[in-house]
Design a protein around this motif. Structure first.
Motif, short mmCIF file in Angstrom:
data_model
loop_
_atom_site.label_atom_id
_atom_site.label_comp_id
_atom_site.label_asym_id
_atom_site.label_seq_id
_atom_site.Cartn_x
_atom_site.Cartn_y
_atom_site.Cartn_z
N ALA A 150 -16.93 9.29 -10.89
CA ALA A 150 -16.09 8.10 -10.73
C ALA A 150 -15.08 8.32 -9.60
O ALA A 150 -14.40 9.35 -9.57
N GLY A 151 -15.04 7.38 -8.65
CA GLY A 151 -14.09 7.47 -7.54
C GLY A 151 -14.59 8.34 -6.40
O GLY A 151 -13.96 8.41 -5.34
N ALA A 152 -15.71 9.03 -6.59
CA ALA A 152 -16.22 9.94 -5.56
C ALA A 152 -17.17 9.21 -4.61
O ALA A 152 -17.55 8.06 -4.84
N ARG A 153 -17.56 9.91 -3.54
CA ARG A 153 -18.51 9.35 -2.58
C ARG A 153 -19.91 9.87 -2.89
O ARG A 153 -20.10 11.07 -3.15
N VAL A 154 -20.87 8.96 -2.87
CA VAL A 154 -22.26 9.32 -3.15
C VAL A 154 -23.11 8.88 -1.96
O VAL A 154 -23.16 7.70 -1.62
N ALA A 155 -23.77 9.84 -1.30
CA ALA A 155 -24.60 9.53 -0.14
C ALA A 155 -26.04 9.28 -0.59
O ALA A 155 -26.54 9.98 -1.47
N THR A 177 -24.28 5.00 2.82
CA THR A 177 -25.71 4.80 3.10
C THR A 177 -26.14 5.59 4.33
O THR A 177 -25.57 5.44 5.40
N LEU A 178 -27.13 6.46 4.12
CA LEU A 178 -27.70 7.24 5.23
C LEU A 178 -29.19 6.90 5.29
O LEU A 178 -29.78 6.49 4.29
N PRO A 216 -23.27 16.52 1.35
CA PRO A 216 -22.14 17.23 0.72
C PRO A 216 -21.64 18.39 1.58
O PRO A 216 -20.43 18.58 1.75
N ARG A 217 -22.57 19.13 2.20
CA ARG A 217 -22.18 20.26 3.03
C ARG A 217 -21.39 19.81 4.26
O ARG A 217 -20.52 20.52 4.76
N LEU A 218 -21.72 18.62 4.74
CA LEU A 218 -21.00 18.10 5.91
C LEU A 218 -19.66 17.46 5.52
O LEU A 218 -18.94 16.96 6.37
N GLY A 219 -19.39 17.45 4.22
CA GLY A 219 -18.13 16.87 3.77
C GLY A 219 -18.16 15.34 3.76
O GLY A 219 -17.12 14.69 3.69
N GLY A 238 -21.45 13.76 -3.93
CA GLY A 238 -22.76 13.80 -4.59
C GLY A 238 -23.77 13.01 -3.78
O GLY A 238 -23.42 12.33 -2.81
N ILE A 239 -25.04 13.11 -4.17
CA ILE A 239 -26.08 12.33 -3.49
C ILE A 239 -27.01 11.70 -4.52
O ILE A 239 -27.04 12.12 -5.69
#
Ligand code: AMP
Length: 286
Positions: free
Chosen positions: A112-117, A139-140, A148-151, A155-156
């Motif tokens: 919750a509140g995090a970024r998901v690629a 969106t990628l 995640p490694r690139l900051g 999560g993905i």
């Protein structure tokens, strides 16, 4: 209306080889022309269009193709109204939520509140909305696993089959979003107007898929042990029993699940079967 049916299939990527194998196994004769745009099937009123996996749905939706083969994940992502006529049993994978190995996240709710690629934003949005969890979706179009490694994200959501790509990128899956496999989809108008032709193609494909899962089993046995042997053979397809010239002996023929064969053979032998033959089946129309 007497135009040839058009089937769009991927021209690149991991669905190409199994799709071509399926069409060839179905008995369709065509030249691949180095997978240039279109191949004419010589022994059926069908043309095969080779397009990008991601474009298959658009070709079918627009009616440029009547049928298409693509990934179930892509159909789900497009929120496609296109009828899935059949799941094809290959290209199996799952869309999963993954996080860095060494992160504290254990459940998707914790994002919750995090970024998901992801390259599947619609399915990801749907998944988290159903959980009632607010995430920021990045969106990628590819290389999601390095986000995640690139900051770029905490999560993905990405496709996973064996999990080795995740592991290689220091990620672990924490939840499944949806399972996926290759699917056959149809244009609804074509399905309504040319149902019989489409159903004939689907029957051919279905016959190959059904045959792949099964083997034809032949054996000789003492007639007195028929019941015992019949009990071992799966009930679905009742075996054919043929008397042999040798008094008291029979031949039994049965269709069994390919996965059951190895467990079955020693038990059949122990129940008196001999001369057991396991044969491949080319096509099976139930
Ligand atoms: P492509 O990117 O052209 O190789 O095809 C990708 C399609 O193959 C996806 O849309 C999935 O339906 C399917 N697929 C099966 N396993 C995987 C996997 N491990 N990673 C990515 N795609 C997969």
């Amino acid at each position: 209306m007497n135009e040839r049916i058009r089937l769009a299939v991927p021209n690149k990527g991991r669905l190409v080889e199994p799709t071509l194998a399926l069409l060839h196994d179905a008995g369709l004769v065509f030249e691949e022309h180095h997978r240039s745009l279109i191949a004419r099937v010589q022994n059926y009123g069908l043309d095969i269009l080779f397009v990008r996996t991601a474009d298959v749905l658009e070709f079918v939706r627009d009616g440029v193709a009547d049928l298409g083969v693509t990934g179930g994940d892509l159909a789900a992502e497009a929120g496609s109204e296109l009828p899935v006529i059949r799941s094809l049993g290959y290209g199996r994978c799952r869309l999963a939520v993954a996080v860095p190995e060494d992160s504290a996240y254990g459940r998707p709710e914790e994002l919750a509140g995090a970024r998901v690629a992801t390259a599947h934003p619609a399915s990801t949005r749907r998944f988290f909305a159903e959980l009632g969890v607010d995430v920021e979706i990045i969106t990628l179009s590819g290389a999601v696993e390095v986000a995640p490694r690139l900051g770029l994200a905490e999560g993905i959501v990405d496709l996973v089959s064996t999990g080795s790509t995740l592991a290689m990128n220091g990620l672990r899956a924490i939840a499944d979003v949806l399972p996926s496999e290759a699917v056959l989809v149809a244009n609804p108008a074509a399905e309504a107007a040319r149902g019989a032709e489409i159903s004939a193609i689907d029957t051919m494909i279905g016959a190959v898929l059904a045959a792949r899962d099964r083997k034809y089993l032949m054996m000789n046995a003492p007639a007195a042990r028929l019941q015992e042997l019949e009990d071992l053979l799966p009930g679905l397809e009742s075996p054919s029993v043929i008397p042999l010239a040798h008094e008291g002996m029979i031949a039994i023929h049965a269709v069994v699940g390919a996965d059951d064969i190895w467990g079955l053979l020693p038990r059949l032998k122990a129940s008196g079967a001999s001369g057991i033959l396991v044969l491949p089946i080319e096509k099976l129309v139930p």
